[in-house]
Write a protein that holds these residues in place. Structure first.
Motif, PDB file in Angstrom:
ATOM      1  N   GLU A   1      72.527  28.149 -41.693  1.00  0.00           N
ATOM      2  CA  GLU A   1      73.609  27.328 -42.226  1.00  0.00           C
ATOM      3  C   GLU A   1      74.843  27.508 -41.360  1.00  0.00           C
ATOM      4  O   GLU A   1      75.421  28.599 -41.309  1.00  0.00           O
ATOM      5  CB  GLU A   1      73.929  27.762 -43.668  1.00  0.00           C
ATOM      6  CG  GLU A   1      72.769  27.592 -44.638  1.00  0.00           C
ATOM      7  CD  GLU A   1      73.032  28.241 -45.990  1.00  0.00           C
ATOM      8  OE1 GLU A   1      72.178  28.097 -46.887  1.00  0.00           O
ATOM      9  OE2 GLU A   1      74.087  28.906 -46.140  1.00  0.00           O
ATOM     10  N   TYR A   2      75.232  26.442 -40.692  1.00  0.00           N
ATOM     11  CA  TYR A   2      76.445  26.453 -39.880  1.00  0.00           C
ATOM     12  C   TYR A   2      77.501  25.634 -40.629  1.00  0.00           C
ATOM     13  O   TYR A   2      77.555  24.408 -40.527  1.00  0.00           O
ATOM     14  CB  TYR A   2      76.165  25.895 -38.486  1.00  0.00           C
ATOM     15  CG  TYR A   2      75.149  26.727 -37.726  1.00  0.00           C
ATOM     16  CD1 TYR A   2      75.503  27.973 -37.209  1.00  0.00           C
ATOM     17  CD2 TYR A   2      73.835  26.290 -37.567  1.00  0.00           C
ATOM     18  CE1 TYR A   2      74.577  28.758 -36.526  1.00  0.00           C
ATOM     19  CE2 TYR A   2      72.904  27.065 -36.888  1.00  0.00           C
ATOM     20  CZ  TYR A   2      73.281  28.293 -36.374  1.00  0.00           C
ATOM     21  OH  TYR A   2      72.360  29.077 -35.705  1.00  0.00           O
TER      22      TYR A   2
ATOM     23  N   LEU B   1      74.540  21.670 -39.909  1.00  0.00           N
ATOM     24  CA  LEU B   1      75.822  21.797 -39.208  1.00  0.00           C
ATOM     25  C   LEU B   1      76.762  20.850 -39.929  1.00  0.00           C
ATOM     26  O   LEU B   1      76.683  19.624 -39.771  1.00  0.00           O
ATOM     27  CB  LEU B   1      75.685  21.429 -37.731  1.00  0.00           C
ATOM     28  CG  LEU B   1      76.993  21.390 -36.933  1.00  0.00           C
ATOM     29  CD1 LEU B   1      77.711  22.746 -36.968  1.00  0.00           C
ATOM     30  CD2 LEU B   1      76.724  20.975 -35.481  1.00  0.00           C
ATOM     31  N   THR B   2      77.635  21.414 -40.766  1.00  0.00           N
ATOM     32  CA  THR B   2      78.380  20.594 -41.703  1.00  0.00           C
ATOM     33  C   THR B   2      79.841  21.013 -41.781  1.00  0.00           C
ATOM     34  O   THR B   2      80.156  22.205 -41.739  1.00  0.00           O
ATOM     35  CB  THR B   2      77.735  20.680 -43.105  1.00  0.00           C
ATOM     36  OG1 THR B   2      78.474  19.895 -44.037  1.00  0.00           O
ATOM     37  CG2 THR B   2      77.668  22.116 -43.622  1.00  0.00           C
ATOM     38  N   ASN B   3      80.716  20.026 -41.867  1.00  0.00           N
ATOM     39  CA  ASN B   3      82.120  20.281 -42.192  1.00  0.00           C
ATOM     40  C   ASN B   3      82.208  20.409 -43.706  1.00  0.00           C
ATOM     41  O   ASN B   3      82.153  19.395 -44.428  1.00  0.00           O
ATOM     42  CB  ASN B   3      83.014  19.151 -41.684  1.00  0.00           C
ATOM     43  CG  ASN B   3      83.195  19.183 -40.181  1.00  0.00           C
ATOM     44  OD1 ASN B   3      82.827  20.156 -39.519  1.00  0.00           O
ATOM     45  ND2 ASN B   3      83.762  18.131 -39.626  1.00  0.00           N
ATOM     46  N   PHE B   4      82.309  21.648 -44.174  1.00  0.00           N
ATOM     47  CA  PHE B   4      82.217  21.930 -45.601  1.00  0.00           C
ATOM     48  C   PHE B   4      82.984  23.218 -45.849  1.00  0.00           C
ATOM     49  O   PHE B   4      82.956  24.143 -45.038  1.00  0.00           O
ATOM     50  CB  PHE B   4      80.747  22.140 -45.993  1.00  0.00           C
ATOM     51  CG  PHE B   4      80.327  21.555 -47.313  1.00  0.00           C
ATOM     52  CD1 PHE B   4      80.845  22.033 -48.504  1.00  0.00           C
ATOM     53  CD2 PHE B   4      79.373  20.546 -47.356  1.00  0.00           C
ATOM     54  CE1 PHE B   4      80.435  21.512 -49.721  1.00  0.00           C
ATOM     55  CE2 PHE B   4      78.947  20.004 -48.559  1.00  0.00           C
ATOM     56  CZ  PHE B   4      79.476  20.490 -49.755  1.00  0.00           C
ATOM     57  N   GLY B   5      83.660  23.301 -46.989  1.00  0.00           N
ATOM     58  CA  GLY B   5      84.434  24.485 -47.305  1.00  0.00           C
ATOM     59  C   GLY B   5      83.578  25.673 -47.712  1.00  0.00           C
ATOM     60  O   GLY B   5      82.478  25.500 -48.253  1.00  0.00           O
TER      61      GLY B   5
ATOM     62  N   PHE C   1      70.808  18.913 -39.678  1.00  0.00           N
ATOM     63  CA  PHE C   1      71.322  17.923 -40.614  1.00  0.00           C
ATOM     64  C   PHE C   1      72.810  18.136 -40.880  1.00  0.00           C
ATOM     65  O   PHE C   1      73.229  19.251 -41.222  1.00  0.00           O
ATOM     66  CB  PHE C   1      70.620  18.045 -41.972  1.00  0.00           C
ATOM     67  CG  PHE C   1      69.272  17.409 -42.076  1.00  0.00           C
ATOM     68  CD1 PHE C   1      69.100  16.212 -42.751  1.00  0.00           C
ATOM     69  CD2 PHE C   1      68.152  18.026 -41.531  1.00  0.00           C
ATOM     70  CE1 PHE C   1      67.850  15.635 -42.877  1.00  0.00           C
ATOM     71  CE2 PHE C   1      66.894  17.459 -41.647  1.00  0.00           C
ATOM     72  CZ  PHE C   1      66.735  16.253 -42.323  1.00  0.00           C
ATOM     73  N   ASP C   2      73.583  17.071 -40.790  1.00  0.00           N
ATOM     74  CA  ASP C   2      74.872  17.016 -41.463  1.00  0.00           C
ATOM     75  C   ASP C   2      74.572  16.849 -42.956  1.00  0.00           C
ATOM     76  O   ASP C   2      73.435  16.537 -43.342  1.00  0.00           O
ATOM     77  CB  ASP C   2      75.674  15.831 -40.920  1.00  0.00           C
ATOM     78  CG  ASP C   2      77.017  15.642 -41.582  1.00  0.00           C
ATOM     79  OD1 ASP C   2      77.621  16.649 -42.000  1.00  0.00           O
ATOM     80  OD2 ASP C   2      77.461  14.481 -41.685  1.00  0.00           O
TER      81      ASP C   2
ATOM     82  N   ALA D   1      83.321  23.949 -29.634  1.00  0.00           N
ATOM     83  CA  ALA D   1      83.040  25.360 -29.909  1.00  0.00           C
ATOM     84  C   ALA D   1      82.006  25.540 -31.005  1.00  0.00           C
ATOM     85  O   ALA D   1      81.221  26.495 -30.965  1.00  0.00           O
ATOM     86  CB  ALA D   1      84.332  26.082 -30.280  1.00  0.00           C
ATOM     87  N   ILE D   2      81.981  24.638 -31.984  1.00  0.00           N
ATOM     88  CA  ILE D   2      81.032  24.817 -33.073  1.00  0.00           C
ATOM     89  C   ILE D   2      79.609  24.508 -32.616  1.00  0.00           C
ATOM     90  O   ILE D   2      78.647  25.151 -33.042  1.00  0.00           O
ATOM     91  CB  ILE D   2      81.436  23.993 -34.320  1.00  0.00           C
ATOM     92  CG1 ILE D   2      80.737  24.548 -35.569  1.00  0.00           C
ATOM     93  CG2 ILE D   2      81.173  22.509 -34.138  1.00  0.00           C
ATOM     94  CD1 ILE D   2      81.286  23.992 -36.879  1.00  0.00           C
TER      95      ILE D   2
END
Length: 207
Positions: A132-133, A108-112, A9-10, A146-147
């Protein structure tokens, strides 16, 4: 068709709405919000958070550059759980239904790295992932190949056995290029239908 071994999940605009403009419209008004976003280019700066920078540190570095927007800049950090809100109920039900069945779940999330724990504290469902990625921790950001490679190597799961839902076409395209099974998320019902079609949930479980 390859059996799905993990559902990925995003988070933003999949499990939690990410439309910070809405918060600022409510708190400072639309005209002030438009000026703040345009003059500071805040979304570009926030991409640095997703890539691993400190959220409080970024805000402190921007205040001297944009002193006229100090209150709005501080809100970006201090009111994080008002910006990244609300939860998307149907998608949350799908996540919980999968978790309750013992399905292997990743995010797999773009998150700080600073703000992800803040969101987890408010939304317990964000703690239901087996892995948690988080881009801010990994210092890699979607859609960098790469991610995705990191997810494959770390989990030991072949690309074709991963089913990934994300709302951004470029992130989906990058995953598909590696052989992942993908779903471009637009609204929860279509994702529910996909999970049913894959045999991961029954129609009743996917409501």
């Amino acid at each position: 068709m390859t059996e799905i071994q993990a559902v990925v999940f995003d988070i933003g605009n999949v499990l939690i709405e990410w439309q910070p403009e809405n918060f600022y419209d409510r708190t400072v008004g639309k005209a002030r919000r438009k000026a703040f976003f345009a003059d500071t280019n805040i979304h570009t700066h926030h991409a640095q958070i997703d890539a691993g920078a400190s959220l409080p540190g970024m805000i402190e570095s921007l205040i001297p550059r944009y002193p006229e927007y100090e209150p709005e800049l501080r809100m970006w950090n201090d009111n994080w759980n008002d910006l990244a809100a609300p939860a998307i109920p149907h998608t949350v039900r799908l996540l919980n239904a999968l978790a309750d069945k013992g399905t292997t779940l990743f995010t797999l999330t773009n998150f700080g790295h600073d703000n992800f724990p803040l969101s987890q504290a408010v939304y317990p469902f964000l703690k239901r992932f087996d892995r948690e990625y988080v881009s801010g921790r990994l210092k890699m950001i979607k859609p960098d190949p790469a991610i995705y490679a990191h997810v494959e190597k770390d989990s030991g799961i072949r690309p074709e056995a991963l089913l990934f839902a994300d709302d951004r076409p470029e992130n989906i395209d990058a995953a598909a290029a590696r052989g992942w099974q993908t779903h471009l998320f637009k609204e929860p019902q279509a994702w529910a239908d996909r999970l049913v079609a894959e045999g991961l949930l029954s129609v009743e479980e996917a409501k």
